[in-house]
Design an enzyme around this catalytic site. Structure first.
Site, PDB file in Angstrom:
ATOM      1  N   LEU A 263      10.565 -20.408  -4.208  1.00 38.14           N
ATOM      2  CA  LEU A 263       9.474 -19.592  -3.662  1.00 38.14           C
ATOM      3  C   LEU A 263       8.236 -19.605  -4.568  1.00 38.14           C
ATOM      4  CD1 LEU A 263       8.970 -16.990  -1.598  1.00 38.14           C
ATOM      5  CD2 LEU A 263       9.275 -15.745  -3.717  1.00 38.14           C
TER       6      LEU A 263
ATOM      7  N   HIS B 280       2.434   3.143  -8.866  1.00 30.01           N
ATOM      8  CA  HIS B 280       2.202   1.706  -9.118  1.00 30.01           C
ATOM      9  C   HIS B 280       3.377   1.121  -9.914  1.00 30.01           C
ATOM     10  CE1 HIS B 280      -1.696   2.153  -7.447  1.00 30.01           C
ATOM     11  NE2 HIS B 280      -2.241   2.784  -8.461  1.00 30.01           N
TER      12      HIS B 280
ATOM     13  N   ASP C  59       0.833  -1.210   0.000  1.00 33.42           N
ATOM     14  CA  ASP C  59       0.000   0.000   0.000  1.00 33.42           C
ATOM     15  C   ASP C  59       0.869   1.261   0.000  1.00 33.42           C
ATOM     16  OD1 ASP C  59      -2.342   1.409  -0.051  1.00 33.42           O
ATOM     17  OD2 ASP C  59      -2.875   1.062   2.045  1.00 33.42           O
TER      18      ASP C  59
HETATM   19  C1  IPE Z   1      -5.624  -2.696  -0.306  1.00 36.76           C
HETATM   20  O1  IPE Z   1      -5.242  -1.373  -0.436  1.00 36.76           O
HETATM   21  C2  IPE Z   1      -5.588  -3.396  -1.628  1.00 36.76           C
HETATM   22  C3  IPE Z   1      -4.272  -3.607  -2.196  1.00 36.76           C
HETATM   23  C4  IPE Z   1      -3.132  -3.319  -1.642  1.00 36.76           C
HETATM   24  C5  IPE Z   1      -4.254  -4.228  -3.497  1.00 36.76           C
HETATM   25  P1  IPE Z   1      -6.306  -0.190  -0.619  1.00 36.76           P
HETATM   26  O2  IPE Z   1      -5.516   1.044  -0.722  1.00 36.76           O
HETATM   27  O3  IPE Z   1      -7.224  -0.516  -1.744  1.00 36.76           O
HETATM   28  O4  IPE Z   1      -7.125  -0.284   0.734  1.00 36.76           O
HETATM   29  P2  IPE Z   1      -8.005   0.818   1.481  1.00 36.76           P
HETATM   30  O5  IPE Z   1      -8.972   1.364   0.468  1.00 36.76           O
HETATM   31  O6  IPE Z   1      -7.065   1.863   1.954  1.00 36.76           O
HETATM   32  O7  IPE Z   1      -8.648   0.074   2.590  1.00 36.76           O
HETATM   33  C1  IPE Z   2      -1.562   0.215  -3.311  1.00 35.87           C
HETATM   34  O1  IPE Z   2      -1.344   1.577  -3.398  1.00 35.87           O
HETATM   35  C2  IPE Z   2      -1.806  -0.430  -4.633  1.00 35.87           C
HETATM   36  C3  IPE Z   2      -3.212  -0.806  -4.864  1.00 35.87           C
HETATM   37  C4  IPE Z   2      -4.179  -0.726  -4.015  1.00 35.87           C
HETATM   38  C5  IPE Z   2      -3.532  -1.313  -6.170  1.00 35.87           C
HETATM   39  P1  IPE Z   2      -2.542   2.618  -3.406  1.00 35.87           P
HETATM   40  O2  IPE Z   2      -2.928   2.892  -4.818  1.00 35.87           O
HETATM   41  O3  IPE Z   2      -3.660   2.170  -2.547  1.00 35.87           O
HETATM   42  O4  IPE Z   2      -1.831   3.884  -2.788  1.00 35.87           O
HETATM   43  P2  IPE Z   2      -2.450   4.918  -1.757  1.00 35.87           P
HETATM   44  O5  IPE Z   2      -2.983   4.134  -0.607  1.00 35.87           O
HETATM   45  O6  IPE Z   2      -3.518   5.661  -2.480  1.00 35.87           O
HETATM   46  O7  IPE Z   2      -1.292   5.783  -1.380  1.00 35.87           O
HETATM   47 MG    MG Z   3      -4.091   2.405  -0.605  1.00 33.33          MG
END
Ligand code: IPE
Ligand code: IPE
Ligand code: MG
Length: 261
Positions: A149, A55, A38
Site C-alpha cells: 500500500l 488529534h 474529521d
Molecule cells: C478538513 O477538515 C481538513 C482535514 C481533515 C485535514 P476541516 O475540519 O479543516 O474542514 P472544515 O473547516 O470543517 O471545512
Molecule cells: C480533523 O479534525 C483533523 C484536522 C483538520 C487537522 P478537526 O480538528 O477538524 O476536528 P473537528 O472538526 O473540530 O471536530
Molecule cells: Mg474539522
C-alpha cells in the site's frame, strides 16, 4: 437521500470482522481510497479533553485503517492530515499537528516497513516546519522500495493551490513556445498535479458528519464514489472501513454512460 449517504455500522452486524473481510475480498476492492479524517476536536470536546487529545487519538485510527486497507489489497490510501487552510487555527494546535507526523512515524515506521507500506506525502512542503519535513522524508526514504500500500499523507495540501500551480506550469511551457494552448489536455493537467503517480480515488470517505470537500482533491474526485459517516475520526475503526467498502461494492459506476444497467 441522506439515508443513502450516511450509513451507520449497522450493516451485517452479526458477521465477525474476519468473515466480513474475506467476503469483501471476494468483490472489487477500491484501488485508491481517500479519507478526510474529521472530527478529532469534537471527539476530544465530548470527553472534556483538549482538542489536541483528539488529534493524538486519531493517529491510532490511521494505523488501524492503514493495516486493514493494506490487507484488503488497496493500493493507495490518501489521508488528509492538514489543509492549507488549517494554518488559521491557534498556533498551539498547529504546532501540535506539525509534530504528529514525527510521532506517528517514530512509533509506527518499523511496522509500516514490515507491512511493505510505502510512505508518500503531497502538499506544500516548503512551508512545513523542517522537523516535520525531515520525519516524512526519512519515512519516504526508508520505504521507497516497498511494493504494498502507498500511504499518502496530504499535509499542508490544498486542491485549488495545486490546480493553480499546475496551470502556471503549463502556462510557462506555452510561454516558452513548447506547447500551444489548444494542445493542453486533461491528461497533461493531471500529470502536473501532486497525484500524478497515483490513480484517481475510487472511494472518498469523510468522517464526523460534515458533507463537504474542504478543498480536497477537487480535480481527482470527479468520478469518485463518496461515503459519509457521522462517526468521528478517533472512533472510526475496521468495521467502519468495511461498511464503506461494502457500500462501494454495491455502487454502479456509470461515468456518464449506461454501464451495468
Ligand atoms: C478538513 O477538515 C481538513 C482535514 C481533515 C485535514 P476541516 O475540519 O479543516 O474542514 P472544515 O473547516 O470543517 O471545512
Ligand atoms: C480533523 O479534525 C483533523 C484536522 C483538520 C487537522 P478537526 O480538528 O477538524 O476536528 P473537528 O472538526 O473540530 O471536530
Ligand atoms: Mg474539522
Amino acid at each position: 437521500m441522506l439515508n443513502k449517504l450516511f450509513r451507520r455500522n449497522t450493516e451485517r452486524p452479526n458477521l465477525m470482522l474476519a468473515e466480513r473481510i474475506s467476503l469483501v475480498k471476494n468483490e472489487m476492492i477500491p484501488t485508491h481510497i481517500a479519507i478526510i479524517m474529521d472530527g478529532n476536536g469534537r471527539w476530544a470536546k465530548k470527553r472534556a479533553l483538549p482538542r489536541v487529545a483528539g488529534h493524538h487519538e486519531g493517529m491510532k485510527t490511521v494505523r488501524k485503517i492503514t493495516r486493514l486497507a493494506n490487507d484488503l489489497g488497496v493500493k493507495a490510501l490518501t489521508v488528509y492530515a492538514f489543509s492549507t487552510e488549517n494554518w488559521k487555527r491557534p498556533k498551539m494546535e498547529v504546532d501540535f499537528l506539525m509534530r504528529l507526523p514525527e510521532e506517528f512515524l517514530g512509533t509506527y515506521l518499523p511496522e509500516l516497513i514490515e507491512q511493505n507500506v510505502r510512505v508518500e506525502m503531497m502538499g506544500e512542503i516548503d512551508s512545513i516546519p523542517p522537523h516535520t519535513h525531515a520525519a516524512v522524508n526519512k519515512a519516504m526514504l526508508a520505504t521507497k522500495d516497498n511494493t504494498g500500500l502507498v500511504l499518502n499523507f496530504a499535509l499542508n495540501y490544498g486542491s485549488r493551490s495545486e490546480i493553480t500551480k499546475a496551470t502556471q506550469s503549463l502556462a510557462e511551457q506555452v510561454k516558452q513556445g513548447k506547447l500551444l494552448p489548444s494542445e493542453i489536455t486533461e491528461e497533461m493537467l493531471s500529470q502536473h498535479l501532486m497525484t500524478c503517480s497515483l490513480p484517481e480515488p475510487d472511494l472518498l470517505i469523510r468522517t464526523s458528519g460534515e458533507v463537504r470537500l474542504s478543498n480536497f482533491m477537487l480535480w481527482q474526485l470527479a468520478y469518485t464514489e463518496f461515503w459519509f459517516t457521522d462517526t468521528l475520526w478517533p472512533d472510526f475503526d475496521e468495521s467502519c472501513l468495511l461498511d464503506a467498502v461494502e457500500s462501494y461494492q454495491k455502487r454502479n459506476r456509470r461515468y456518464g454512460g449506461l454501464k451495468g444497467e
